[in-house]
Design an enzyme around this catalytic site. Structure first.
Site, PDB file in Angstrom:
ATOM      1  N   ASP A  10       0.865  -1.175   0.000  1.00 40.81           N
ATOM      2  CA  ASP A  10       0.000   0.000   0.000  1.00 40.81           C
ATOM      3  C   ASP A  10       0.907   1.232   0.000  1.00 40.81           C
ATOM      4  O   ASP A  10       1.611   1.487   0.975  1.00 40.81           O
ATOM      5  CB  ASP A  10      -0.876  -0.033   1.260  1.00 40.81           C
ATOM      6  CG  ASP A  10      -1.774   1.175   1.424  1.00 40.81           C
ATOM      7  OD1 ASP A  10      -1.610   2.180   0.693  1.00 40.81           O
ATOM      8  OD2 ASP A  10      -2.649   1.128   2.313  1.00 40.81           O
ATOM      9  N   ILE A  11       0.894   1.979  -1.089  1.00 36.31           N
ATOM     10  CA  ILE A  11       1.802   3.124  -1.233  1.00 36.31           C
ATOM     11  C   ILE A  11       1.593   4.182  -0.145  1.00 36.31           C
ATOM     12  O   ILE A  11       2.527   4.899   0.200  1.00 36.31           O
ATOM     13  CB  ILE A  11       1.713   3.726  -2.653  1.00 36.31           C
ATOM     14  CG1 ILE A  11       2.958   4.576  -2.938  1.00 36.31           C
ATOM     15  CG2 ILE A  11       0.415   4.494  -2.845  1.00 36.31           C
ATOM     16  CD1 ILE A  11       3.160   4.911  -4.393  1.00 36.31           C
ATOM     17  N   GLY A  32      -9.181   5.058  -6.915  1.00 37.01           N
ATOM     18  CA  GLY A  32      -7.944   4.283  -6.941  1.00 37.01           C
ATOM     19  C   GLY A  32      -6.860   4.847  -6.037  1.00 37.01           C
ATOM     20  O   GLY A  32      -7.112   5.295  -4.915  1.00 37.01           O
ATOM     21  N   ASP A  34      -5.164   7.583  -6.321  1.00 37.52           N
ATOM     22  CA  ASP A  34      -5.366   9.017  -6.083  1.00 37.52           C
ATOM     23  C   ASP A  34      -6.257   9.237  -4.858  1.00 37.52           C
ATOM     24  O   ASP A  34      -5.915   9.997  -3.948  1.00 37.52           O
ATOM     25  CB  ASP A  34      -5.977   9.647  -7.339  1.00 37.52           C
ATOM     26  CG  ASP A  34      -5.988  11.157  -7.327  1.00 37.52           C
ATOM     27  OD1 ASP A  34      -5.301  11.775  -6.491  1.00 37.52           O
ATOM     28  OD2 ASP A  34      -6.684  11.735  -8.199  1.00 37.52           O
ATOM     29  N   SER A 117      -1.535   4.716 -14.630  1.00 42.65           N
ATOM     30  CA  SER A 117      -2.471   4.567 -15.763  1.00 42.65           C
ATOM     31  C   SER A 117      -3.008   3.161 -16.002  1.00 42.65           C
ATOM     32  O   SER A 117      -3.780   2.957 -16.921  1.00 42.65           O
ATOM     33  CB  SER A 117      -1.865   5.092 -17.070  1.00 42.65           C
ATOM     34  OG  SER A 117      -1.859   6.489 -17.093  1.00 42.65           O
ATOM     35  N   THR A 118      -2.613   2.173 -15.184  1.00 44.26           N
ATOM     36  CA  THR A 118      -3.052   0.804 -15.460  1.00 44.26           C
ATOM     37  C   THR A 118      -4.354   0.431 -14.755  1.00 44.26           C
ATOM     38  O   THR A 118      -4.831  -0.697 -14.907  1.00 44.26           O
ATOM     39  CB  THR A 118      -1.959  -0.218 -15.089  1.00 44.26           C
ATOM     40  OG1 THR A 118      -1.644  -0.096 -13.696  1.00 44.26           O
ATOM     41  CG2 THR A 118      -0.701   0.006 -15.923  1.00 44.26           C
ATOM     42  N   TYR A 121      -7.591   4.075 -16.059  1.00 45.96           N
ATOM     43  CA  TYR A 121      -7.197   4.635 -17.360  1.00 45.96           C
ATOM     44  C   TYR A 121      -6.887   3.546 -18.379  1.00 45.96           C
ATOM     45  O   TYR A 121      -6.591   3.835 -19.536  1.00 45.96           O
ATOM     46  CB  TYR A 121      -6.009   5.586 -17.204  1.00 45.96           C
ATOM     47  CG  TYR A 121      -6.387   6.935 -16.599  1.00 45.96           C
ATOM     48  CD1 TYR A 121      -7.668   7.215 -16.154  1.00 45.96           C
ATOM     49  CD2 TYR A 121      -5.435   7.923 -16.466  1.00 45.96           C
ATOM     50  CE1 TYR A 121      -8.000   8.438 -15.603  1.00 45.96           C
ATOM     51  CE2 TYR A 121      -5.755   9.160 -15.925  1.00 45.96           C
ATOM     52  CZ  TYR A 121      -7.039   9.410 -15.493  1.00 45.96           C
ATOM     53  OH  TYR A 121      -7.358  10.631 -14.960  1.00 45.96           O
TER      54      TYR A 121
END
Length: 169
Positions: A10-11, A32, A34, A117-118, A121
């Site tokens: 988890d970032i 997501g 963000d 982007s995966t 997006y």
């Protein structure tokens, strides 16, 4: 110490100088990664993002980390996949390169990335992972400031794609 590592995690929990946010162009939060970053950082992040007046796809802007264990959040809007004929790979490469350049400008030695982007997006993971790995590795060869980059993968499928891309770089 390895300069580039790929981990499952988890970032928002990574202790590092800067985490990168796969943002949208408004920089005002979303879904997501963000949304998770905005929730974990607290309302001050959104307040600071409002002062940045958005960010074009492929570019990057930086804010404080607030309640995150990272000092900074680097926001970069990734490209929406439109079939591959709309400069998507170049824009994705720019996301990684511009985020790393901004980290270097701010003296960040350690940086953590999500897979840009995966998610919503829809950039194909098998195409995105090699772009990310190559861009990061090329940057690390030249940088005297950024010394460690982590790719923080949200799930096992993403980690496998990045592990494979890294082995082929």
């Amino acid at each position: 110490m390895e300069k580039f590592t790929i981990i499952l995690g988890d970032i928002t929990k990574i202790k590092t100088d800067a985490i990168v946010n796969a943002a949208n162009t408004t920089l005002l939060g979303g879904g997501g990664v963000d949304g998770a970053i905005h929730r974990a950082a607290g309302p001050q992040l959104l307040a600071e993002c409002r002062t940045l007046h958005g960010c074009p796809t492929g570019q990057a802007k930086i804010t404080k980390g607030y309640r995150l264990p990272a000092n900074y959040v680097i926001h970069t809007p990734g490209p929406i996949w439109r079939g591959g004929s709309c400069n998507e790979r170049n824009l994705l490469r720019n996301c990684y390169a511009n985020s790393l350049a901004l980290a270097e400008t701010y003296g960040c030695r350690t940086v953590a990335f999500p897979s840009i982007s995966t998610g919503i997006y829809h950039f194909p993971l098998d195409l995105a992972a090699p772009v990310a790995c190559r861009t990061i590795l090329d940057f690390l060869q030249k940088s005297a400031i950024v010394t460690k980059v982590q790719m923080v993968c949200f799930d096992e499928q993403t980690k496998q794609a990045y592990d494979q891309a890294f082995m082929n770089c």
